[in-house]
Design a protein around this motif. Structure first.
Motif, PDB file in Angstrom:
ATOM      1  N   LYS A 159       0.848  -1.198   0.000  1.00 45.06           N
ATOM      2  CA  LYS A 159       0.000   0.000   0.000  1.00 45.06           C
ATOM      3  C   LYS A 159       0.883   1.247   0.000  1.00 45.06           C
ATOM      4  CE  LYS A 159      -3.790  -0.503   2.528  1.00 45.06           C
ATOM      5  NZ  LYS A 159      -4.443  -0.572   3.847  1.00 45.06           N
ATOM      6  N   ARG A 160       1.859   1.268   0.909  1.00 47.16           N
ATOM      7  CA  ARG A 160       2.777   2.421   1.012  1.00 47.16           C
ATOM      8  C   ARG A 160       4.123   1.938   1.513  1.00 47.16           C
ATOM      9  NH1 ARG A 160      -0.947   5.421   4.272  1.00 47.16           N
ATOM     10  NH2 ARG A 160       0.510   5.286   5.993  1.00 47.16           N
ATOM     11  N   ILE A 161       5.151   2.689   1.150  1.00 49.51           N
ATOM     12  CA  ILE A 161       6.490   2.381   1.682  1.00 49.51           C
ATOM     13  C   ILE A 161       7.026   3.632   2.373  1.00 49.51           C
ATOM     14  CG2 ILE A 161       8.844   1.647   1.137  1.00 49.51           C
ATOM     15  CD1 ILE A 161       7.816   0.511  -1.519  1.00 49.51           C
ATOM     16  N   HIS A 162       7.393   3.484   3.632  1.00 52.60           N
ATOM     17  CA  HIS A 162       8.049   4.577   4.359  1.00 52.60           C
ATOM     18  C   HIS A 162       9.520   4.216   4.517  1.00 52.60           C
ATOM     19  CE1 HIS A 162       4.431   6.805   5.290  1.00 52.60           C
ATOM     20  NE2 HIS A 162       3.832   5.622   5.433  1.00 52.60           N
ATOM     21  N   VAL A 163      10.376   5.044   3.940  1.00 55.47           N
ATOM     22  CA  VAL A 163      11.811   4.727   3.930  1.00 55.47           C
ATOM     23  C   VAL A 163      12.527   5.486   5.040  1.00 55.47           C
ATOM     24  CG1 VAL A 163      13.877   4.594   2.481  1.00 55.47           C
ATOM     25  CG2 VAL A 163      11.602   4.642   1.398  1.00 55.47           C
ATOM     26  N   LEU A 164      13.266   4.742   5.860  1.00 59.07           N
ATOM     27  CA  LEU A 164      14.062   5.354   6.928  1.00 59.07           C
ATOM     28  C   LEU A 164      15.529   5.042   6.697  1.00 59.07           C
ATOM     29  CD1 LEU A 164      11.988   4.200  10.062  1.00 59.07           C
ATOM     30  CD2 LEU A 164      11.747   6.337   8.762  1.00 59.07           C
ATOM     31  N   THR A 165      16.367   6.040   6.893  1.00 62.40           N
ATOM     32  CA  THR A 165      17.810   5.817   6.813  1.00 62.40           C
ATOM     33  C   THR A 165      18.518   6.854   7.668  1.00 62.40           C
ATOM     34  OG1 THR A 165      19.749   5.607   5.353  1.00 62.40           O
ATOM     35  CG2 THR A 165      18.173   7.315   4.779  1.00 62.40           C
ATOM     36  N   HIS A 166      19.804   6.605   7.914  1.00 64.38           N
ATOM     37  CA  HIS A 166      20.644   7.663   8.481  1.00 64.38           C
ATOM     38  C   HIS A 166      21.578   8.132   7.369  1.00 64.38           C
ATOM     39  CE1 HIS A 166      23.420   4.250   8.723  1.00 64.38           C
ATOM     40  NE2 HIS A 166      24.408   5.119   8.844  1.00 64.38           N
ATOM     41  N   GLN A 208       9.736  13.696   3.324  1.00 66.67           N
ATOM     42  CA  GLN A 208       9.038  14.199   4.514  1.00 66.67           C
ATOM     43  C   GLN A 208      10.053  14.658   5.540  1.00 66.67           C
ATOM     44  OE1 GLN A 208       5.901  14.593   4.852  1.00 66.67           O
ATOM     45  NE2 GLN A 208       5.031  13.316   3.239  1.00 66.67           N
ATOM     46  N   LYS A 209       9.877  15.882   6.010  1.00 63.69           N
ATOM     47  CA  LYS A 209      10.827  16.454   6.993  1.00 63.69           C
ATOM     48  C   LYS A 209      10.775  15.767   8.354  1.00 63.69           C
ATOM     49  CE  LYS A 209      11.876  21.160   5.935  1.00 63.69           C
ATOM     50  NZ  LYS A 209      11.178  22.257   5.373  1.00 63.69           N
ATOM     51  N   ASP A 210       9.686  15.058   8.594  1.00 63.49           N
ATOM     52  CA  ASP A 210       9.552  14.351   9.873  1.00 63.49           C
ATOM     53  C   ASP A 210       8.843  13.024   9.603  1.00 63.49           C
ATOM     54  OD1 ASP A 210       7.007  15.163   9.332  1.00 63.49           O
ATOM     55  OD2 ASP A 210       7.041  16.809  10.788  1.00 63.49           O
ATOM     56  N   PHE A 211       7.968  12.605  10.506  1.00 64.32           N
ATOM     57  CA  PHE A 211       7.347  11.286  10.302  1.00 64.32           C
ATOM     58  C   PHE A 211       5.846  11.414  10.049  1.00 64.32           C
ATOM     59  CE2 PHE A 211      11.200  10.917  12.733  1.00 64.32           C
ATOM     60  CZ  PHE A 211      11.932  10.151  11.848  1.00 64.32           C
ATOM     61  N   THR A 212       5.470  12.537   9.425  1.00 67.53           N
ATOM     62  CA  THR A 212       4.069  12.657   8.998  1.00 67.53           C
ATOM     63  C   THR A 212       3.874  11.835   7.728  1.00 67.53           C
ATOM     64  OG1 THR A 212       4.771  14.775   8.132  1.00 67.53           O
ATOM     65  CG2 THR A 212       3.206  14.857   9.927  1.00 67.53           C
ATOM     66  N   HIS A 219       3.497   6.534  14.220  1.00 65.63           N
ATOM     67  CA  HIS A 219       2.504   7.357  13.506  1.00 65.63           C
ATOM     68  C   HIS A 219       2.536   7.126  11.995  1.00 65.63           C
ATOM     69  CE1 HIS A 219       2.563  10.198  17.179  1.00 65.63           C
ATOM     70  NE2 HIS A 219       1.664   9.250  17.304  1.00 65.63           N
ATOM     71  N   LEU A 220       3.569   6.451  11.522  1.00 67.40           N
ATOM     72  CA  LEU A 220       3.620   6.126  10.091  1.00 67.40           C
ATOM     73  C   LEU A 220       2.545   5.108   9.728  1.00 67.40           C
ATOM     74  CD1 LEU A 220       7.507   5.769   9.685  1.00 67.40           C
ATOM     75  CD2 LEU A 220       6.076   7.681   8.936  1.00 67.40           C
ATOM     76  N   GLY A 221       2.059   4.414  10.735  1.00 66.27           N
ATOM     77  CA  GLY A 221       0.996   3.428  10.486  1.00 66.27           C
ATOM     78  C   GLY A 221       1.523   2.128   9.883  1.00 66.27           C
ATOM     79  N   GLY A 222       2.819   1.870  10.054  1.00 73.25           N
ATOM     80  CA  GLY A 222       3.426   0.654   9.484  1.00 73.25           C
ATOM     81  C   GLY A 222       2.748  -0.617   9.966  1.00 73.25           C
ATOM     82  N   GLU A 223       2.674  -1.589   9.053  1.00 73.99           N
ATOM     83  CA  GLU A 223       2.111  -2.899   9.422  1.00 73.99           C
ATOM     84  C   GLU A 223       3.178  -3.984   9.361  1.00 73.99           C
ATOM     85  OE1 GLU A 223      -2.314  -2.898   7.723  1.00 73.99           O
ATOM     86  OE2 GLU A 223      -0.848  -2.049   6.341  1.00 73.99           O
ATOM     87  N   VAL A 224       4.222  -3.714   8.589  1.00 77.38           N
ATOM     88  CA  VAL A 224       5.346  -4.656   8.463  1.00 77.38           C
ATOM     89  C   VAL A 224       6.635  -3.847   8.473  1.00 77.38           C
ATOM     90  CG1 VAL A 224       6.480  -6.356   6.956  1.00 77.38           C
ATOM     91  CG2 VAL A 224       3.988  -6.234   7.016  1.00 77.38           C
ATOM     92  N   GLU A 254      13.102  12.215   6.901  1.00 76.52           N
ATOM     93  CA  GLU A 254      14.370  12.881   7.224  1.00 76.52           C
ATOM     94  C   GLU A 254      15.286  11.929   8.024  1.00 76.52           C
ATOM     95  OE1 GLU A 254      16.856  14.548   6.631  1.00 76.52           O
ATOM     96  OE2 GLU A 254      15.960  16.554   6.554  1.00 76.52           O
ATOM     97  N   ASN A 255      16.557  12.208   7.963  1.00 78.93           N
ATOM     98  CA  ASN A 255      17.618  11.457   8.639  1.00 78.93           C
ATOM     99  C   ASN A 255      17.215  11.071  10.076  1.00 78.93           C
ATOM    100  OD1 ASN A 255      20.049  10.602   9.727  1.00 78.93           O
ATOM    101  ND2 ASN A 255      21.242  12.189   8.689  1.00 78.93           N
ATOM    102  N   VAL A 256      17.075   9.787  10.336  1.00 74.87           N
ATOM    103  CA  VAL A 256      16.619   9.354  11.677  1.00 74.87           C
ATOM    104  C   VAL A 256      17.587   9.794  12.772  1.00 74.87           C
ATOM    105  CG1 VAL A 256      15.177   7.369  11.047  1.00 74.87           C
ATOM    106  CG2 VAL A 256      17.654   7.056  11.237  1.00 74.87           C
ATOM    107  N   ARG A 257      18.838  10.054  12.402  1.00 76.85           N
ATOM    108  CA  ARG A 257      19.812  10.468  13.424  1.00 76.85           C
ATOM    109  C   ARG A 257      19.725  11.965  13.754  1.00 76.85           C
ATOM    110  NH1 ARG A 257      25.279   6.891  12.153  1.00 76.85           N
ATOM    111  NH2 ARG A 257      24.397   4.881  12.780  1.00 76.85           N
ATOM    112  N   PHE A 258      18.765  12.680  13.169  1.00 83.46           N
ATOM    113  CA  PHE A 258      18.502  14.060  13.603  1.00 83.46           C
ATOM    114  C   PHE A 258      17.767  14.045  14.945  1.00 83.46           C
ATOM    115  CE2 PHE A 258      18.430  16.559   9.255  1.00 83.46           C
ATOM    116  CZ  PHE A 258      19.766  16.233   9.072  1.00 83.46           C
TER     117      PHE A 258
END
Ligand code: 3PG
Length: 388
Positions: free
Chosen positions: A55-62, A94-98, A129-134, A108-112
């Motif tokens: 449905k959606r992909i939320h990408v996190l990185t440092h 996304q500048k944050d986790f909206t 709040h990202l609503g992740g399921e997996v 944005e960089n998780v290490r901020f």
């Protein structure tokens, strides 16, 4: 040690909101990505997720080490654009986790956020709040770190390895299993011995041959009582180097130090001289392995069944001292019957600088510290939640 991971299947992700942790910690200079290898390496996982109708992909990185501060130069905005270019799909930054509106969103960089490092409940709440399921963990290169975005997310989401993590674990695991280690040759270089002691100690028990170059070999030379002139070495690890020699002897592992070396008065000097290792001048420093050592290392590598290489054998930043590393790289690339595995930031730098294709090796790891810790048999905190 056998590391068996869960499998990321289409059923796991179909119609789901996926949070993926990648390691896009790539070199950036003057606002441009210098080397996108780590982003490329994660693409198959993104393609898998898209093909299987997430449905959606939320990408996190440092990116870098901003230590809980906002550092504009370390924004992941530039990574979102590169991912978009490589995937050919819109990637919303996304500048944050909206939660935005696009199918792929890079945050944005998780290490901020200090809470990432501390694995704080407040930061995990933000991520929830990202609503992740997996949760898909595809950041092998940072799997040795305990951070909310690596080890915290699996506490409330079902966690699966991405295709890159699976590929890395599959390629590196045989180096951990005693039965598959006969005929194993290790080539280890680089400047600092400190980070490599555990892995050298480990392989001193299992490898057939260990070829040591780079500045770290100087500490081993000192341990054997050789003159190394003004060369860099680590006094506090001389006893450790002796212990590694003892372990190797007990297990019939042959440790080879270069029989000749390329020296100069300092690293800026283009006046180089080659010395046999027992004749290094007191006024000189060692910066590369010599021509006889290249032959010595390459002859040994020719009979290997598997080869693991980490760290340049000379100071590759200076053209006068790159020949040893270039020759060893070529020699490993030419081994047709051996399984060949390379890893570590500086090793990859050498690979790219000398224009040798990754396809000439069985596996090129994206991990530096993570690869070494995995190979020394440690349980990596980022891998543990992914075990079958
Ligand atoms: C790396 O570049 O090796 C990884 O991204 C890990 O980075 P770190 O050492 O800052 O955790």
């Amino acid at each position: 040690m056998c590391v068996k991971l869960k499998k990321l299947t289409p059923e796991v992700v179909r119609d789901k909101i996926v949070v993926i942790r990648v390691d896009f910690n790539v070199p950036v200079k003057s606002g441009s990505i210098v080397d996108n290898t780590r982003i490329m390496a994660a693409l198959p996982t993104f393609q898998f997720l898209l093909e299987n109708k997430v449905k959606r992909i939320h990408v996190l990185t440092h990116l870098g080490r901003p230590n809980g501060q906002v550092v504009d130069d370390l924004s992941t905005n530039i990574l979102a654009s590169e991912l978009e270019r490589l995937l050919g799909e819109t990637v919303e930054f996304q500048k944050d986790f909206t939660v935005g509106s696009e199918r792929i969103q890079m945050h944005e960089n998780v290490r901020f956020w200090a809470g990432n490092k501390d694995n704080s409940p407040e930061f995990l709440k933000k991520l929830s709040h990202l609503g992740g399921e997996v949760f898909v963990m595809d950041a092998f290169a940072v799997a040795h770190r305990e951070e909310a975005s690596i080890t915290g997310l699996p506490s409330f989401l079902p966690a699966y390895p991405g295709l890159l993590v699976t590929k890395e674990v599959d390629a590196l695991s045989p180096f951990m299993i005693e039965e598959t280690m006969s005929g194993l040759c290790i080539v280890m270089g680089g400047a600092k011995l400190k980070t490599k002691i555990p892995v050298l100690t480990h392989f001193a028990q299992f490898a057939e041959h260990m070829f040591l170059g780079g500045a770290l070999a100087n500490t081993f030379r000192m341990a054997q009582g050789y003159e190394i002139g003004k060369s860099f070495y680590e006094e506090e690890y001389i006893d450790t180097a002796r212990e590694i020699f003892d372990i190797a002897k007990e297990h019939n592992t042959h440790i080879h130090l270069p029989i000749d070396v390329v020296c100069a008065e300092d690293e800026e000097s283009s006046q180089v001289e080659v010395f046999d290792v027992e004749k290094v001048s007191q006024s000189m420093s060692i910066f590369d392995i010599g021509p006889k050592a290249i032959r010595q290392f390459c002859e040994g590598l020719r009979n290997a069944r598997s080869i693991l290489w980490n760290g340049p054998v000379g100071m590759i930043e200076k053209p006068a001292f790159e020949e040893g590393t270039r020759a060893i790289l070529t020699c490993i690339a030419e081994q047709k019957s051996a399984k060949t595995v390379l890893g570590g930031g500086d090793t990859l730098k050498a690979l790219h600088a000398f224009g040798v294709s990754e396809s000439r090796f069985s596996h090129v790891s994206t991990g530096g510290g993570a690869m070494l810790e995995f190979l020394e048999g440690k349980d990596l905190p980022g891998i543990t939640p992914l075990l079958a």
